[in-house]
Design a protein around this motif. Sequence first.
Motif, mmCIF file in Angstrom:
data_model
loop_
_atom_site.group_PDB
_atom_site.id
_atom_site.type_symbol
_atom_site.label_atom_id
_atom_site.label_comp_id
_atom_site.label_asym_id
_atom_site.label_seq_id
_atom_site.Cartn_x
_atom_site.Cartn_y
_atom_site.Cartn_z
ATOM 1 N N ASP A 83 17.463 -4.712 -2.523
ATOM 2 C CA ASP A 83 17.647 -5.239 -1.163
ATOM 3 C C ASP A 83 16.413 -5.029 -0.303
ATOM 4 O O ASP A 83 15.742 -3.990 -0.407
ATOM 5 N N TRP A 84 16.150 -5.960 0.583
ATOM 6 C CA TRP A 84 15.218 -5.744 1.683
ATOM 7 C C TRP A 84 16.011 -5.202 2.862
ATOM 8 O O TRP A 84 17.096 -5.716 3.166
ATOM 9 N N VAL A 85 15.497 -4.166 3.478
ATOM 10 C CA VAL A 85 16.205 -3.527 4.594
ATOM 11 C C VAL A 85 15.264 -3.397 5.789
ATOM 12 O O VAL A 85 14.034 -3.460 5.643
ATOM 13 N N ALA A 86 15.862 -3.238 6.973
ATOM 14 C CA ALA A 86 15.083 -3.038 8.203
ATOM 15 C C ALA A 86 15.128 -1.552 8.544
ATOM 16 O O ALA A 86 16.212 -0.974 8.685
ATOM 17 N N ILE A 87 13.944 -0.954 8.650
ATOM 18 C CA ILE A 87 13.891 0.507 8.841
ATOM 19 C C ILE A 87 13.063 0.894 10.062
ATOM 20 O O ILE A 87 12.243 0.122 10.566
ATOM 21 N N ASP A 88 13.282 2.132 10.510
ATOM 22 C CA ASP A 88 12.301 2.804 11.365
ATOM 23 C C ASP A 88 12.167 4.228 10.848
ATOM 24 O O ASP A 88 12.779 4.596 9.844
ATOM 25 N N GLY A 89 11.334 5.030 11.487
ATOM 26 C CA GLY A 89 11.086 6.392 10.995
ATOM 27 C C GLY A 89 9.925 6.407 10.020
ATOM 28 O O GLY A 89 9.264 5.393 9.799
ATOM 29 N N ASP A 90 9.707 7.579 9.432
ATOM 30 C CA ASP A 90 8.511 7.811 8.618
ATOM 31 C C ASP A 90 8.875 7.832 7.123
ATOM 32 O O ASP A 90 9.460 8.796 6.636
ATOM 33 N N LEU A 102 18.916 -7.273 4.805
ATOM 34 C CA LEU A 102 18.634 -8.702 4.942
ATOM 35 C C LEU A 102 19.509 -9.515 3.986
ATOM 36 O O LEU A 102 19.940 -8.997 2.954
ATOM 37 N N PRO A 103 19.759 -10.783 4.325
ATOM 38 C CA PRO A 103 20.580 -11.623 3.429
ATOM 39 C C PRO A 103 19.990 -11.651 2.018
ATOM 40 O O PRO A 103 18.780 -11.689 1.846
ATOM 41 N N ARG A 104 20.880 -11.634 1.011
ATOM 42 C CA ARG A 104 20.442 -11.593 -0.394
ATOM 43 C C ARG A 104 20.294 -12.995 -0.970
ATOM 44 O O ARG A 104 21.137 -13.848 -0.711
#
Length: 255
Positions: A83-90, A102-104
Amino acid sequence: MRAQPPSTRCGGRTDLGWGHDLEGAFAAHRAHGLRPARVAIEHRGAYTILEPGPGGPCEGLAAVSGRFRYGTTRPADYPAVGDWVAIDGDTSANSATIHAVLPRRTAFSRLAAGLRTEAQVVAANVDVVFVAMGLDGDFNLRRLERYLAVAWGSGARPVVLLTKADACPDVEGMRIAASATAPGVEVLAVSAVSGQGLGVVAARVGLGTTAAVLGSSGVGKSTLINALLGRSVLATAAVRDDDRGRHSSCFPLAG
Ligand SMILES: Nc1nc2c(ncn2[C@@H]2O[C@H](COP(=O)(O)OP(=O)(O)OP(=O)(O)O)[C@@H](O)[C@H]2O)c(=O)[nH]1
Ligand SMILES: [Mg+2]
Protein backbone atom coordinates in the motif's frame (compact mmCIF):
# COMPACT_ATOMS: atom_id res chain seq x y z
CA MET A 1 2.23 -12.38 8.42
CA ARG A 2 5.87 -13.09 8.88
CA ALA A 3 7.61 -10.27 10.68
CA GLN A 4 11.20 -9.27 10.24
CA PRO A 5 13.28 -7.50 12.87
CA PRO A 6 12.86 -3.75 12.67
CA SER A 7 15.78 -1.99 11.09
CA THR A 8 16.53 1.45 9.80
CA ARG A 9 18.24 1.96 6.50
CA CYS A 10 18.19 4.67 3.87
CA GLY A 11 19.36 4.90 0.30
CA GLY A 12 19.34 2.60 -2.74
CA ARG A 13 18.20 2.87 -6.33
CA THR A 14 14.44 2.64 -6.75
CA ASP A 15 11.35 4.80 -7.09
CA LEU A 16 9.23 2.19 -5.26
CA GLY A 17 6.69 2.24 -8.09
CA TRP A 18 5.30 5.73 -7.45
CA GLY A 19 3.37 6.80 -10.57
CA HIS A 20 1.79 9.98 -11.86
CA ASP A 21 -1.67 8.55 -11.17
CA LEU A 22 -0.78 8.58 -7.48
CA GLU A 23 0.16 12.26 -7.54
CA GLY A 24 -3.50 13.23 -8.08
CA ALA A 25 -4.70 10.84 -5.37
CA PHE A 26 -2.12 12.27 -2.99
CA ALA A 27 -2.71 16.00 -3.62
CA ALA A 28 -5.13 16.49 -0.74
CA HIS A 29 -2.77 14.73 1.69
CA ARG A 30 0.18 16.80 0.51
CA ALA A 31 -1.87 19.93 1.16
CA HIS A 32 -2.07 18.79 4.81
CA GLY A 33 1.69 18.41 5.02
CA LEU A 34 1.66 14.60 4.69
CA ARG A 35 4.23 12.61 2.69
CA PRO A 36 3.87 9.35 0.69
CA ALA A 37 5.46 6.09 1.79
CA ARG A 38 5.01 2.44 0.86
CA VAL A 39 4.27 -0.42 3.26
CA ALA A 40 7.01 -3.08 3.07
CA ILE A 41 6.24 -5.40 5.99
CA GLU A 42 3.25 -5.78 8.28
CA HIS A 43 4.05 -6.50 11.92
CA ARG A 44 1.62 -6.83 14.81
CA GLY A 45 0.48 -3.27 15.40
CA ALA A 46 3.18 -1.64 13.26
CA TYR A 47 4.45 -1.44 9.71
CA THR A 48 7.85 -1.21 8.11
CA ILE A 49 7.52 1.55 5.53
CA LEU A 50 9.77 2.84 2.77
CA GLU A 51 9.68 6.58 2.15
CA PRO A 52 11.00 7.77 -1.22
CA GLY A 53 13.67 10.44 -0.99
CA PRO A 54 16.20 12.14 -3.23
CA GLY A 55 18.97 9.81 -2.00
CA GLY A 56 16.80 6.68 -2.28
CA PRO A 57 14.14 5.19 -0.01
CA CYS A 58 14.33 5.50 3.76
CA GLU A 59 13.12 2.57 5.86
CA GLY A 60 11.52 2.79 9.28
CA LEU A 61 8.67 1.68 11.50
CA ALA A 62 5.28 3.41 11.46
CA ALA A 63 1.95 3.03 13.25
CA VAL A 64 -1.52 4.19 12.27
CA SER A 65 -2.81 7.31 13.98
CA GLY A 66 -5.40 7.12 16.74
CA ARG A 67 -7.85 8.92 14.49
CA PHE A 68 -7.27 6.35 11.69
CA ARG A 69 -7.88 3.49 14.13
CA TYR A 70 -11.01 5.14 15.49
CA GLY A 71 -12.46 5.72 12.02
CA THR A 72 -11.53 2.36 10.47
CA THR A 73 -13.67 -0.67 11.22
CA ARG A 74 -13.04 -3.03 8.26
CA PRO A 75 -9.75 -5.02 8.29
CA ALA A 76 -9.45 -4.47 4.52
CA ASP A 77 -9.17 -0.70 5.10
CA TYR A 78 -6.01 -1.05 7.22
CA PRO A 79 -2.61 -0.72 5.49
CA ALA A 80 -1.33 -3.86 3.74
CA VAL A 81 2.02 -4.79 2.22
CA GLY A 82 2.36 -2.81 -1.01
CA ASP A 83 0.00 0.00 0.00
CA TRP A 84 0.90 3.64 -0.47
CA VAL A 85 0.12 5.55 2.70
CA ALA A 86 0.12 9.20 3.80
CA ILE A 87 2.49 9.80 6.70
CA ASP A 88 4.03 12.43 8.92
CA GLY A 89 6.76 12.12 11.55
CA ASP A 90 10.30 10.87 11.19
CA THR A 91 10.65 7.60 9.23
CA SER A 92 14.36 7.14 9.96
CA ALA A 93 13.65 7.49 13.71
CA ASN A 94 10.93 4.77 13.47
CA SER A 95 8.34 7.32 14.59
CA ALA A 96 6.26 7.94 11.44
CA THR A 97 2.48 8.00 11.73
CA ILE A 98 0.15 6.67 9.01
CA HIS A 99 -2.92 8.86 8.48
CA ALA A 100 -4.46 7.39 5.31
CA VAL A 101 -4.22 4.57 2.76
CA LEU A 102 -4.32 5.54 -0.92
CA PRO A 103 -6.76 3.76 -3.26
CA ARG A 104 -5.40 0.37 -4.41
CA ARG A 105 -4.88 -0.61 -8.03
CA THR A 106 -4.93 -4.34 -7.24
CA ALA A 107 -5.37 -6.41 -4.07
CA PHE A 108 -4.86 -9.98 -2.86
CA SER A 109 -7.33 -10.79 -0.09
CA ARG A 110 -7.99 -13.55 2.36
CA LEU A 111 -10.79 -14.03 4.83
CA ALA A 112 -9.94 -12.80 8.31
CA ALA A 113 -11.16 -14.88 11.24
CA GLY A 114 -13.24 -12.99 13.77
CA LEU A 115 -16.76 -12.51 14.99
CA ARG A 116 -17.70 -11.87 11.39
CA THR A 117 -15.75 -13.18 8.41
CA GLU A 118 -14.21 -10.20 6.69
CA ALA A 119 -11.73 -9.78 3.89
CA GLN A 120 -8.19 -8.81 4.80
CA VAL A 121 -5.75 -7.57 2.17
CA VAL A 122 -2.38 -9.38 2.19
CA ALA A 123 -0.72 -7.61 -0.76
CA ALA A 124 -1.75 -4.44 -2.57
CA ASN A 125 -0.75 -2.68 -5.80
CA VAL A 126 0.90 -5.75 -7.31
CA ASP A 127 1.32 -5.44 -11.10
CA VAL A 128 2.62 -8.90 -12.02
CA VAL A 129 1.89 -12.05 -10.04
CA PHE A 130 4.16 -15.01 -10.62
CA VAL A 131 2.18 -18.18 -10.00
CA ALA A 132 4.86 -20.66 -8.93
CA MET A 133 4.51 -24.43 -9.31
CA GLY A 134 7.37 -26.83 -8.70
CA LEU A 135 8.52 -29.37 -11.29
CA ASP A 136 9.76 -31.63 -8.49
CA GLY A 137 6.47 -33.25 -7.47
CA ASP A 138 4.46 -30.13 -6.56
CA PHE A 139 3.06 -29.99 -10.11
CA ASN A 140 -0.75 -30.10 -10.06
CA LEU A 141 -2.90 -28.61 -12.82
CA ARG A 142 -6.01 -28.23 -10.62
CA ARG A 143 -4.00 -26.21 -8.12
CA LEU A 144 -2.57 -24.15 -10.98
CA GLU A 145 -6.13 -23.32 -12.08
CA ARG A 146 -7.04 -22.28 -8.55
CA TYR A 147 -3.97 -20.05 -8.20
CA LEU A 148 -4.67 -18.45 -11.56
CA ALA A 149 -8.21 -17.65 -10.44
CA VAL A 150 -6.75 -15.95 -7.33
CA ALA A 151 -4.26 -14.07 -9.48
CA TRP A 152 -6.86 -12.81 -11.98
CA GLY A 153 -9.16 -11.90 -9.08
CA SER A 154 -6.49 -9.63 -7.63
CA GLY A 155 -6.33 -7.51 -10.77
CA ALA A 156 -2.62 -8.27 -11.31
CA ARG A 157 -1.29 -9.89 -14.50
CA PRO A 158 -0.36 -13.55 -13.96
CA VAL A 159 2.75 -15.29 -15.30
CA VAL A 160 3.19 -19.00 -14.53
CA LEU A 161 6.62 -20.05 -13.26
CA LEU A 162 7.48 -23.74 -13.32
CA THR A 163 10.19 -23.77 -10.66
CA LYS A 164 13.04 -26.27 -10.05
CA ALA A 165 13.35 -27.00 -13.78
CA ASP A 166 16.75 -28.55 -13.00
CA ALA A 167 14.94 -31.33 -11.11
CA CYS A 168 12.66 -32.39 -13.99
CA PRO A 169 13.54 -34.67 -16.94
CA ASP A 170 10.62 -33.46 -19.14
CA VAL A 171 10.37 -29.70 -18.69
CA GLU A 172 8.88 -29.09 -22.14
CA GLY A 173 6.10 -31.68 -21.61
CA MET A 174 5.17 -30.01 -18.29
CA ARG A 175 5.30 -26.57 -19.88
CA ILE A 176 2.87 -27.66 -22.62
CA ALA A 177 0.49 -29.16 -20.04
CA ALA A 178 0.59 -25.96 -17.96
CA SER A 179 0.05 -23.77 -21.05
CA ALA A 180 -3.06 -25.77 -21.95
CA THR A 181 -4.42 -25.06 -18.45
CA ALA A 182 -3.48 -21.37 -18.60
CA PRO A 183 -4.54 -20.10 -22.04
CA GLY A 184 -3.22 -16.63 -22.80
CA VAL A 185 -0.82 -16.74 -19.85
CA GLU A 186 2.94 -16.84 -20.29
CA VAL A 187 4.46 -20.03 -18.85
CA LEU A 188 8.18 -19.99 -18.02
CA ALA A 189 10.39 -22.79 -16.75
CA VAL A 190 12.91 -21.49 -14.23
CA SER A 191 15.64 -22.77 -11.96
CA ALA A 192 17.40 -20.91 -9.21
CA VAL A 193 20.06 -23.63 -9.33
CA SER A 194 20.99 -23.47 -13.03
CA GLY A 195 19.80 -19.89 -13.59
CA GLN A 196 17.46 -21.03 -16.39
CA GLY A 197 14.72 -18.48 -17.16
CA LEU A 198 15.77 -15.95 -14.50
CA GLY A 199 16.65 -13.31 -17.09
CA VAL A 200 13.19 -13.57 -18.66
CA VAL A 201 11.52 -13.34 -15.25
CA ALA A 202 13.57 -10.26 -14.37
CA ALA A 203 12.59 -8.69 -17.70
CA ARG A 204 8.90 -9.01 -16.75
CA VAL A 205 9.56 -6.83 -13.70
CA GLY A 206 10.71 -3.53 -15.13
CA LEU A 207 11.51 -0.42 -13.13
CA GLY A 208 8.44 0.75 -11.25
CA THR A 209 6.77 -2.68 -11.45
CA THR A 210 5.71 -4.51 -8.32
CA ALA A 211 5.71 -8.30 -8.46
CA ALA A 212 4.39 -10.97 -6.10
CA VAL A 213 5.21 -14.67 -6.10
CA LEU A 214 2.23 -16.89 -5.22
CA GLY A 215 2.69 -20.57 -4.52
CA SER A 216 2.57 -23.37 -1.98
CA SER A 217 5.19 -23.84 0.72
CA GLY A 218 8.53 -25.14 -0.51
CA VAL A 219 7.93 -24.29 -4.16
CA GLY A 220 10.97 -22.00 -4.13
CA LYS A 221 9.48 -18.50 -3.75
CA SER A 222 12.12 -17.15 -1.36
CA THR A 223 14.97 -18.72 -3.31
CA LEU A 224 13.64 -17.22 -6.53
CA ILE A 225 13.18 -13.76 -5.02
CA ASN A 226 16.71 -13.81 -3.67
CA ALA A 227 18.04 -14.85 -7.08
CA LEU A 228 16.04 -12.06 -8.74
CA LEU A 229 17.20 -9.44 -6.27
CA GLY A 230 20.70 -10.03 -7.56
CA ARG A 231 19.31 -8.88 -10.90
CA SER A 232 17.94 -5.50 -9.81
CA VAL A 233 14.28 -6.37 -9.56
CA LEU A 234 12.47 -3.46 -7.98
CA ALA A 235 10.16 -5.05 -5.46
CA THR A 236 8.77 -8.48 -4.80
CA ALA A 237 6.48 -10.07 -2.26
CA ALA A 238 6.00 -13.77 -1.57
CA VAL A 239 2.39 -14.81 -1.08
CA ARG A 240 1.90 -18.31 0.28
CA ASP A 241 -1.43 -20.05 0.03
CA ASP A 242 -1.71 -23.05 2.33
CA ASP A 243 -3.96 -24.53 4.96
CA ARG A 244 -3.03 -21.70 7.34
CA GLY A 245 -4.41 -19.13 4.91
CA ARG A 246 -2.72 -16.80 2.53
CA HIS A 247 0.40 -15.05 3.77
CA SER A 248 2.50 -12.35 2.35
CA SER A 249 5.99 -11.92 3.65
CA CYS A 250 8.72 -9.40 3.10
CA PHE A 251 8.86 -6.98 0.25
CA PRO A 252 12.55 -6.70 -0.40
CA LEU A 253 14.10 -4.08 -2.63
CA ALA A 254 17.09 -3.98 -4.86
CA GLY A 255 19.68 -1.70 -3.40
N1 LIG B 1 16.54 -28.18 -7.24
C1 LIG B 1 16.08 -26.97 -6.92
N2 LIG B 1 15.74 -26.70 -5.64
C2 LIG B 1 15.28 -25.45 -5.36
C3 LIG B 1 15.14 -24.45 -6.34
N3 LIG B 1 14.62 -23.33 -5.76
C4 LIG B 1 14.46 -23.64 -4.46
N4 LIG B 1 14.86 -24.91 -4.21
C5 LIG B 1 14.84 -25.59 -2.90
O1 LIG B 1 13.50 -25.78 -2.47
C6 LIG B 1 13.39 -25.63 -1.05
C7 LIG B 1 12.31 -24.62 -0.69
O2 LIG B 1 12.67 -23.35 -1.21
P1 LIG B 1 12.11 -21.98 -0.60
O3 LIG B 1 12.63 -20.89 -1.47
O4 LIG B 1 12.41 -21.89 0.84
O5 LIG B 1 10.55 -22.19 -0.79
P2 LIG B 1 9.35 -21.18 -0.40
O6 LIG B 1 8.36 -21.27 -1.51
O7 LIG B 1 9.89 -19.84 -0.08
O8 LIG B 1 8.74 -21.89 0.87
P3 LIG B 1 7.89 -21.21 2.08
O9 LIG B 1 8.68 -20.02 2.58
O10 LIG B 1 7.76 -22.31 3.08
O11 LIG B 1 6.54 -20.82 1.52
C8 LIG B 1 14.78 -25.23 -0.57
O12 LIG B 1 15.42 -26.38 -0.08
C9 LIG B 1 15.46 -24.72 -1.83
O13 LIG B 1 16.86 -24.89 -1.78
C10 LIG B 1 15.51 -24.77 -7.70
O14 LIG B 1 15.43 -23.98 -8.64
N5 LIG B 1 15.97 -26.05 -7.92
MG1 LIG C 1 9.80 -18.68 1.67
